[in-house]
Enzyme design. Structure first.
Site, short mmCIF file in Angstrom:
data_model
loop_
_atom_site.label_atom_id
_atom_site.label_comp_id
_atom_site.label_asym_id
_atom_site.label_seq_id
_atom_site.Cartn_x
_atom_site.Cartn_y
_atom_site.Cartn_z
N ARG A 1 0.82 -1.21 0.00
CA ARG A 1 0.00 0.00 0.00
C ARG A 1 0.86 1.26 0.00
O ARG A 1 0.50 2.26 -0.62
CB ARG A 1 -0.93 -0.02 1.22
CG ARG A 1 -1.96 1.09 1.24
CD ARG A 1 -3.12 0.76 2.20
NE ARG A 1 -2.70 0.64 3.57
CZ ARG A 1 -2.80 -0.47 4.30
NH1 ARG A 1 -3.28 -1.59 3.76
NH2 ARG A 1 -2.40 -0.50 5.55
N ALA B 1 12.80 -11.41 8.04
CA ALA B 1 13.81 -12.15 8.80
C ALA B 1 13.44 -13.63 8.82
O ALA B 1 12.66 -14.08 9.65
CB ALA B 1 13.91 -11.61 10.22
N TYR C 1 8.40 -23.98 13.88
CA TYR C 1 9.28 -22.85 13.59
C TYR C 1 9.75 -22.87 12.15
O TYR C 1 9.63 -21.88 11.41
CB TYR C 1 10.48 -22.86 14.54
CG TYR C 1 11.42 -21.70 14.32
CD1 TYR C 1 11.02 -20.39 14.61
CD2 TYR C 1 12.70 -21.90 13.82
CE1 TYR C 1 11.87 -19.32 14.40
CE2 TYR C 1 13.56 -20.83 13.61
CZ TYR C 1 13.14 -19.54 13.90
OH TYR C 1 13.98 -18.49 13.68
N TYR D 1 4.00 -11.83 -3.06
CA TYR D 1 3.82 -10.37 -3.12
C TYR D 1 4.85 -9.71 -4.04
O TYR D 1 4.55 -8.72 -4.70
CB TYR D 1 3.90 -9.77 -1.71
CG TYR D 1 2.55 -9.68 -1.05
CD1 TYR D 1 1.88 -8.47 -0.94
CD2 TYR D 1 1.91 -10.82 -0.56
CE1 TYR D 1 0.62 -8.38 -0.35
CE2 TYR D 1 0.66 -10.75 0.02
CZ TYR D 1 0.02 -9.54 0.12
OH TYR D 1 -1.23 -9.46 0.69
N ARG E 1 19.77 -20.37 24.26
CA ARG E 1 20.58 -20.68 23.08
C ARG E 1 21.94 -21.21 23.51
O ARG E 1 22.37 -21.03 24.65
CB ARG E 1 20.75 -19.43 22.21
CG ARG E 1 19.44 -18.89 21.66
CD ARG E 1 19.66 -17.54 20.99
NE ARG E 1 18.40 -16.90 20.66
CZ ARG E 1 17.81 -16.98 19.47
NH1 ARG E 1 18.40 -17.66 18.50
NH2 ARG E 1 16.67 -16.39 19.23
#
Length: 219
Positions: A7, A15, A46, A60, A87
């Site tokens: 738009r 990401a 994930y 898109y 992590r």
């Protein structure tokens, strides 16, 4: 976000993740590798969520010419991650500075590449600024590959820790190898990481230790 970008005729960096490659059978991983993924397992939500996001970006770009760019981000760490982030780097550093057992999953022979956050942010900024990155998937990560056991031993040494290294069962579908090909990032963005693992670990150990001394951990 894609609708908003369309738009407003805006650029957008998505990401994504190196997890799109799954447990790869091609090593190191270039952007044109389709991956080896399991859609029915504990990691699938994930992996597939990110892969679906890439599909939306493609649609898109293809149908509406939205200036979208996809960053496949490999393992990234920093001194500012929470101590209990979970992590591998934050776990190892947190355990080492407290002289706790350093937990390695599997035998530690699985490999990863670790990119310090300063380098990653530089790559993302260059992607946003680059017209050449429009409609492209680009790996962002450090191409230096380490065995997980090597990282545990290096962390212990740099922290001057008395921790033991202990071994535990490998999680289901944990990738055995992971390393990016960054030729496209070099060519299109003029980007490559400069912070070594040893330098990044030293920064992380220093901050974690000062935080632990101040708050007693967990902050």
């Amino acid at each position: 976000m894609l609708r908003l970008a369309r738009r407003n005729k805006a650029s957008m960096v998505y990401a994504s993740t190196s997890e799109a490659y799954g447990d790869p059978q091609v090593h190191p991983q270039p952007e044109n590798y389709w991956g080896n993924v399991n859609t029915w397992g504990p990691r699938a939500c994930y992996d597939e969520g990110k892969r679906l996001g890439e599909v939306y970006c493609y649609e898109y770009f293809d149908k509406f010419q939205v200036k979208v760019k996809v960053a496949r981000i490999f393992n990234t760490y920093s001194a500012e991650l929470r101590n209990d982030d979970g992590r591998v780097i934050s776990n190892f550093v947190n355990q080492a500075i407290q002289n706790q057992d350093i937990t390695v999953y599997g035998d530690g022979s699985q490999t990863r590449s670790f990119c310090y956050v300063d380098d990653l942010l530089g790559g993302l900024i260059r992607m946003m600024e680059s017209d050449a990155a429009t409609g492209e998937i680009i790996n962002l990560g450090n191409p230096q590959e380490y065995r997980v056991l090597e990282v545990a031993e290096l962390t212990k040494r740099l922290a001057q820790s008395h921790s033991r290294i202990t071994f535990h069962p490998l999680p289901e579908n944990d990738p055995r190898i992971r390393r990016p090909v960054i030729d496209k990032a070099k060519a299109l963005l003029g980007w490559e990481p400069v912070v070594t693992l040893e330098e990044g670990l030293l920064r992380t150990i220093e901050i974690y230790r000062s935080r632990f001394n101040k708050y007693g951990g967990g902050a």
